[in-house]
Design an enzyme around this catalytic site. Structure first.
Site, PDB file in Angstrom:
ATOM      1  N   LYS A 185       4.067  -6.218   3.098  1.00 17.00           N
ATOM      2  CA  LYS A 185       2.840  -6.396   3.887  1.00 17.00           C
ATOM      3  C   LYS A 185       1.612  -6.437   2.990  1.00 17.00           C
ATOM      4  O   LYS A 185       1.623  -5.892   1.885  1.00 17.00           O
ATOM      5  CB  LYS A 185       2.686  -5.260   4.899  1.00 17.00           C
ATOM      6  CG  LYS A 185       3.902  -4.990   5.752  1.00 17.00           C
ATOM      7  CD  LYS A 185       3.637  -3.875   6.739  1.00 17.00           C
ATOM      8  CE  LYS A 185       4.928  -3.298   7.287  1.00 17.00           C
ATOM      9  NZ  LYS A 185       5.637  -2.472   6.281  1.00 17.00           N
TER      10      LYS A 185
ATOM     11  N   VAL B  20       0.802  -1.217   0.000  1.00 16.68           N
ATOM     12  CA  VAL B  20       0.000   0.000   0.000  1.00 16.68           C
ATOM     13  C   VAL B  20       0.844   1.280   0.000  1.00 16.68           C
ATOM     14  O   VAL B  20       0.322   2.362  -0.278  1.00 16.68           O
ATOM     15  CB  VAL B  20      -0.956  -0.014   1.214  1.00 16.68           C
ATOM     16  CG1 VAL B  20      -0.219   0.316   2.504  1.00 16.68           C
ATOM     17  CG2 VAL B  20      -2.134   0.925   1.014  1.00 16.68           C
ATOM     18  N   TYR B  21       2.147   1.185   0.277  1.00 21.01           N
ATOM     19  CA  TYR B  21       2.975   2.392   0.324  1.00 21.01           C
ATOM     20  C   TYR B  21       3.066   3.016  -1.067  1.00 21.01           C
ATOM     21  O   TYR B  21       3.576   2.395  -2.011  1.00 21.01           O
ATOM     22  CB  TYR B  21       4.381   2.080   0.827  1.00 21.01           C
ATOM     23  CG  TYR B  21       4.475   1.663   2.274  1.00 21.01           C
ATOM     24  CD1 TYR B  21       3.432   1.861   3.172  1.00 21.01           C
ATOM     25  CD2 TYR B  21       5.632   1.062   2.760  1.00 21.01           C
ATOM     26  CE1 TYR B  21       3.527   1.471   4.490  1.00 21.01           C
ATOM     27  CE2 TYR B  21       5.743   0.681   4.085  1.00 21.01           C
ATOM     28  CZ  TYR B  21       4.689   0.883   4.952  1.00 21.01           C
ATOM     29  OH  TYR B  21       4.793   0.484   6.256  1.00 21.01           O
ATOM     30  N   SER B  22       2.594   4.246  -1.167  1.00 17.79           N
ATOM     31  CA  SER B  22       2.624   4.998  -2.422  1.00 17.79           C
ATOM     32  C   SER B  22       2.058   4.178  -3.575  1.00 17.79           C
ATOM     33  O   SER B  22       2.603   4.167  -4.683  1.00 17.79           O
ATOM     34  CB  SER B  22       4.054   5.477  -2.736  1.00 17.79           C
ATOM     35  OG  SER B  22       4.530   6.338  -1.732  1.00 17.79           O
ATOM     36  N   ASP B  23       0.967   3.475  -3.261  1.00 15.29           N
ATOM     37  CA  ASP B  23       0.223   2.741  -4.292  1.00 15.29           C
ATOM     38  C   ASP B  23       1.095   1.735  -5.031  1.00 15.29           C
ATOM     39  O   ASP B  23       1.005   1.585  -6.253  1.00 15.29           O
ATOM     40  CB  ASP B  23      -0.405   3.742  -5.274  1.00 15.29           C
ATOM     41  CG  ASP B  23      -1.491   3.124  -6.132  1.00 15.29           C
ATOM     42  OD1 ASP B  23      -2.082   2.102  -5.717  1.00 15.29           O
ATOM     43  OD2 ASP B  23      -1.757   3.642  -7.232  1.00 15.29           O
TER      44      ASP B  23
END
Length: 325
Positions: free
Chosen positions: A88, A60-63
């Protein structure tokens, strides 16, 4: 750089883990302070040259672009077998009922997508980013076990939940004959110590390694109280943290400054040394957007705080509600 055993598992991680939420397309997701790819690569190289071998990111970090940047950099800079890659699953990656969470459908989609972005055939540590109360724990644990048995992940980890939830997941794995979690990635620092009550004793008892996120409290314990940065002004999630006990928090920051001044070292080194010396902690996860962030993290490994220093740093803490789940 020392390498330490992650809980009772056979996986060894560097004593400092590089957190890679700081690297990703700043126009994607909600992390406008992240560094684009070419600005990220020097920090990954600096980490590798210092002996840091463990890199933590999330889909999910920066899509997803954090995984892309980290995967390309590591492929260019290090043999795959010499690094530990952790990512994750849980956050929303696409619209629809299966675009997030810990259902079998989403987990199976997410691991394949992460591997594509990272450019590898496996991750060393696959972590659930949060607990998902909408999915039966049996479904989640069996799906994660299947990911391991398919060779797509070597070990499993969890992050940010109540101790009873981790216990439920672990014992469900035991009952099903499935893979257990070897690590807990939780929020733990001088300003937020609620994990000491139940989570850390449980992890110590069960042989689960603790790799804390935000060990420097989003930088609040590295600078004089009230100082702001570009990240503090744009970090939406960070803005929700550390507002419960501001008088106590300020006293803690002052104590860090006092110990650091007496030792002649930066505050960040003292705050990280405190985290590393706590019984349940395996290795803190440190983000870096300036060279000195990594320099201080690496130097902290050589610091052993004395009992009176540990006591002075811990004394101002006031109990509060857990946050960050």
């Amino acid at each position: 750089m020392e390498h330490v055993r992650l809980g009772s598992s056979g996986l060894r991680v560097s004593a400092i883990v590089l957190g890679c939420m700081s690297y990703g397309d700043p126009s994607r997701g909600s992390h406008g302070w992240t560094l684009p790819e070419e600005q990220s690569r020097p920090f990954i190289r600096q980490a590798l040259e210092a002996g840091i071998t463990t890199f933590d990111t999330a889909d999910v970090y920066s899509d997803g672009t954090s995984e892309e940047f980290v995967g390309r950099a590591l492929k260019d800079m290090a043999p795959r077998e010499e690094v530990v890659i952790a990512t994750k699953v849980h956050g929303r990656m696409h619209p629809g009922p299966h675009g997030a969470g810990l259902s079998r459908v989403h987990i199976m989609q997410a691991i394949d997508a992460s591997l594509r972005r990272l450019g590898t055939d496996h991750v060393d540590l696959y972590q659930i980013h949060r607990f998902d109360p909408t999915v039966p724990v049996e479904e989640t644990m069996e799906a994660l076990h299947d990911v391991v048995k398919a060779g797509k992940a070597r070990y499993l980890g969890a992050s940010s939940m109540y101790a009873w939830q981790l216990a439920q997941l672990q014992y469900t794995a035991d009952l099903g004959g499935w893979t257990r979690f070897v690590s807990m990635q939780d929020q733990y620092n001088l300003l937020m110590r609620e994990e000491e009550r139940e989570m850390h004793p449980f992890c110590l008892d069960q042989g689960v390694g603790v790799i804390p996120w935000s060990p420097l409290a989003r930088g609040r314990v590295t600078r004089p109280w009230g100082t702001t940065t570009s990240r503090t002004q744009t970090d939406e999630f960070g803005a929700t943290l550390y507002h419960q006990q501001e008088a106590a928090d300020r006293a803690i920051v002052d104590a860090v400054a006092s110990v650091a001044e007496a030792r002649g070292v930066p505050m960040a080194q003292v705050a990280l040394a405190w985290v590393r010396q706590q019984p349940a902690v395996t290795a803190p996860i440190v983000g870096a957007t300036k060279p000195e962030h990594l320099t201080d993290a690496i130097a902290s490994v050589e610091i052993t705080l004395e009992p009176d220093e540990l006591a002075a740093l811990a004394a101002p803490y006031v109990p509060q509600h857990p946050e960050g789940f």
